[in-house]
Design a protein around this motif. Structure first.
Motif, PDB file in Angstrom:
ATOM      1  N   LYS A 322       0.811  -1.223   0.000  1.00  0.00           N
ATOM      2  CA  LYS A 322       0.000   0.000   0.000  1.00  0.00           C
ATOM      3  C   LYS A 322       0.842   1.269   0.000  1.00  0.00           C
ATOM      4  O   LYS A 322       0.395   2.327  -0.455  1.00  0.00           O
ATOM      5  N   GLY A 323       2.056   1.221   0.560  1.00  0.00           N
ATOM      6  CA  GLY A 323       2.883   2.412   0.656  1.00  0.00           C
ATOM      7  C   GLY A 323       2.383   3.356   1.737  1.00  0.00           C
ATOM      8  O   GLY A 323       1.458   3.057   2.489  1.00  0.00           O
ATOM      9  N   LYS A 324       2.993   4.550   1.811  1.00  0.00           N
ATOM     10  CA  LYS A 324       2.615   5.512   2.846  1.00  0.00           C
ATOM     11  C   LYS A 324       2.930   6.923   2.361  1.00  0.00           C
ATOM     12  O   LYS A 324       3.895   7.149   1.612  1.00  0.00           O
ATOM     13  N   LYS A 352      10.108   9.346  -2.279  1.00  0.00           N
ATOM     14  CA  LYS A 352       9.753  10.520  -3.062  1.00  0.00           C
ATOM     15  C   LYS A 352       9.505  11.716  -2.140  1.00  0.00           C
ATOM     16  O   LYS A 352       8.944  11.572  -1.046  1.00  0.00           O
ATOM     17  N   PHE A 353       9.923  12.890  -2.619  1.00  0.00           N
ATOM     18  CA  PHE A 353       9.721  14.125  -1.860  1.00  0.00           C
ATOM     19  C   PHE A 353       9.207  15.200  -2.799  1.00  0.00           C
ATOM     20  O   PHE A 353       9.733  15.386  -3.906  1.00  0.00           O
ATOM     21  N   GLU A 354       8.177  15.914  -2.350  1.00  0.00           N
ATOM     22  CA  GLU A 354       7.610  17.001  -3.146  1.00  0.00           C
ATOM     23  C   GLU A 354       7.469  18.241  -2.275  1.00  0.00           C
ATOM     24  O   GLU A 354       7.142  18.132  -1.086  1.00  0.00           O
ATOM     25  N   ILE A 355       7.727  19.413  -2.850  1.00  0.00           N
ATOM     26  CA  ILE A 355       7.524  20.678  -2.150  1.00  0.00           C
ATOM     27  C   ILE A 355       6.794  21.621  -3.103  1.00  0.00           C
ATOM     28  O   ILE A 355       7.159  21.762  -4.273  1.00  0.00           O
ATOM     29  N   LYS A 356       5.732  22.262  -2.576  1.00  0.00           N
ATOM     30  CA  LYS A 356       4.920  23.138  -3.408  1.00  0.00           C
ATOM     31  C   LYS A 356       4.489  24.349  -2.604  1.00  0.00           C
ATOM     32  O   LYS A 356       4.037  24.230  -1.473  1.00  0.00           O
ATOM     33  N   ILE A 374       6.654  10.470   0.353  1.00  0.00           N
ATOM     34  CA  ILE A 374       5.911   9.342  -0.207  1.00  0.00           C
ATOM     35  C   ILE A 374       6.800   8.105  -0.289  1.00  0.00           C
ATOM     36  O   ILE A 374       7.906   8.161  -0.868  1.00  0.00           O
ATOM     37  N   VAL A 375       6.326   7.017   0.285  1.00  0.00           N
ATOM     38  CA  VAL A 375       6.916   5.705   0.040  1.00  0.00           C
ATOM     39  C   VAL A 375       5.977   5.013  -0.941  1.00  0.00           C
ATOM     40  O   VAL A 375       4.844   4.643  -0.569  1.00  0.00           O
ATOM     41  N   VAL A 408      13.810  10.475   8.111  1.00  0.00           N
ATOM     42  CA  VAL A 408      12.550   9.753   7.972  1.00  0.00           C
ATOM     43  C   VAL A 408      12.714   8.321   8.467  1.00  0.00           C
ATOM     44  O   VAL A 408      13.653   7.618   8.073  1.00  0.00           O
ATOM     45  N   GLN A 409      11.790   7.933   9.318  1.00  0.00           N
ATOM     46  CA  GLN A 409      11.797   6.580   9.892  1.00  0.00           C
ATOM     47  C   GLN A 409      10.531   5.843   9.454  1.00  0.00           C
ATOM     48  O   GLN A 409       9.440   6.393   9.513  1.00  0.00           O
ATOM     49  N   PHE A 410      10.676   4.570   9.018  1.00  0.00           N
ATOM     50  CA  PHE A 410       9.490   3.777   8.671  1.00  0.00           C
ATOM     51  C   PHE A 410       9.878   2.311   8.534  1.00  0.00           C
ATOM     52  O   PHE A 410      11.036   1.945   8.359  1.00  0.00           O
ATOM     53  N   ILE A 411       8.843   1.471   8.632  1.00  0.00           N
ATOM     54  CA  ILE A 411       8.980   0.027   8.409  1.00  0.00           C
ATOM     55  C   ILE A 411       7.858  -0.401   7.488  1.00  0.00           C
ATOM     56  O   ILE A 411       6.673  -0.249   7.818  1.00  0.00           O
TER      57      ILE A 411
END
Length: 413
Positions: A322-324, A352-356, A374-375, A408-411
């Motif tokens: 599903k990603g995050k 992924k990284f976005e800045i707007k 975004i993962v 960024v931390q995630f599993i």
């Protein structure tokens, strides 16, 4: 011969056969050697006569308070054992937790009316609020077969530090909220040395520097020290990315290294050889931490775990299929035009990284930007924890926030 008689004969035959078999089997077994009884501890102690006259062992002060000493420092104390009896007092060294030496005497005998010295020498290896060592002396006095000798006191570090709190080697800089350098002053001192020198202070970070000067008499009195130094640490915000940081200062001194203790001495052992002194001088490490807030403030959306002091985003656990995604708001001050990303580095590459820019946000001195991490769905299961955090590093056109780094931390499972 009736049935009962036949049965009796058979039973007797089986019993005799079993006896013969057991006898043969036992004859083939080796006879076990008799076990020598363990030697009783008392066997090695001085023998006590079955009847008087007897010696009389007297120790006026079996407990000695030495006060305060430094870790690695050796101290000694001599206890006096008197013989106030009618016959010679025999003494023998027993269990001990430190080095124990009996004074020379013929056949370990103290004549009536005379005395002998027992010297205890100790070297603490770690700071202890209550430090103690013991030694036991065995005698042939029936009223005092054992004499317990004790030393007690406090073992402190040879060198002490004063920072955020007494004894701390972790110094916290003031928050960096502008372009002005921030400063913090810590102290290094000792009450056990009359003098020592700081040979230099090193740091690997270009934005961190330190100077030092001797403590004044009043400052020495405040920290209960004989000698010491005030160390002023300066950090330049231009050299630090936004968020929290921890750096190290290496303090080089002329204090000789402590002797190397490469083994322990078991209780009761006679250990008389000396350790060779270690070569070189001692270095000390001070951790310097701070937080660079600068002209940027980040606000997470509901449910997003964000630590502003560490610039740390925790996405938690989620299915890899599903990603995050996480969204944050970034408010920027001190910039006339829009914020520009001159360069960016992202680890790992699939993050992924976005800045707007939020053009609908109205303010006279702030700009609002939407940040999205975004993962992507379908990436392999992976873990990025505290030891190997994912990172987003930005280089911007903002003069007060040239470098921004997100952790960024995630599993993903």
């Amino acid at each position: 011969m009736n049935f009962r008689t036949v049965t009796t004969v058979v039973v007797l035959f089986i019993a005799l056969a079993g006896t013969v078999w057991l006898g043969r089997t036992n004859s083939q077994l080796e006879t076990a050697a008799p076990v020598k009884p363990a030697e009783e501890p008392e066997d090695d102690r001085p023998k006590i006569a079955p009847h008087g006259p007897y010696p009389k062992a007297v120790v006026d002060q079996p407990l000695f308070f030495f006060g305060s000493m430094a870790v690695g420092q050796s101290m000694s104390h001599k206890f006096i054992i008197k013989n106030e009896g009618e016959v010679p007092l025999e003494v023998k060294k027993g269990k001990t937790t430190c080095k124990c030496t009996l004074s020379e005497m013929q056949d370990n005998l103290i004549p009536p009316g005379e005395s002998a010295e027992v010297e205890l020498t100790w070297t603490p290896k770690a700071a202890q609020e209550r430090f103690g060592q013991t030694a036991t002396v065995y005698t042939n006095d029936p009223e005092k077969k054992e004499i317990k000798l004790q030393i007690e006191g406090t073992a402190n570090s040879l060198i002490s530090f004063t920072g955020d709190y007494q004894g701390s080697t972790n110094w916290s800089l003031p928050v960096m909220s502008s372009t002005k350098p921030v400063k913090f002053t810590g102290k290094i001192h000792t009450k056990y040395l009359d003098e020592f020198k700081i040979l230099g202070i090193k740091t690997d970070h270009p934005g961190l520097s330190a100077t030092f000067k001797p403590l004044t008499k009043q400052e020495l009195k405040e920290v209960d020290a004989k000698t010491g130094y005030a160390i002023e640490v300066t950090a330049s915000p231009d050299e630090f990315p936004l968020g929290g940081f921890t750096e190290r200062l290496l303090l080089k001194t002329d204090i000789p290294n402590e002797p190397q203790h490469d083994h322990d001495h078991p209780e009761g052992s006679d250990h008389d050889h000396k350790h060779e002194a270690a070569s070189g001088t001692r270095d000390f490490i001070v951790q310097v931490s701070g937080n660079h807030t600068g002209p940027i403030r980040i606000v997470p959306t509901f449910g997003i775990r964000w630590d502003p002091a560490r610039m740390h985003l925790n996405l938690g656990e989620f299915p890899a299929a599903k990603g995050k995604e996480a969204i944050l708001s970034m408010f920027v001050e001190g910039l006339d035009g829009p914020l520009e990303i001159l360069d960016q580095k992202i680890e790992p590459g699939f993050l992924k990284f976005e800045i707007k820019k939020d053009d609908a946000f109205e303010s006279t001195n702030k700009q609002r930007y939407i940040l999205k991490f975004i993962v992507p769905a379908g990436e392999p299961a992976v873990s990025y924890g505290l030891g190997n955090l994912a990172k987003v590093k930005l280089r911007t056109n903002h003069p007060q926030a040239k470098n921004i780094e997100f952790k960024v931390q995630f599993i993903s499972l």
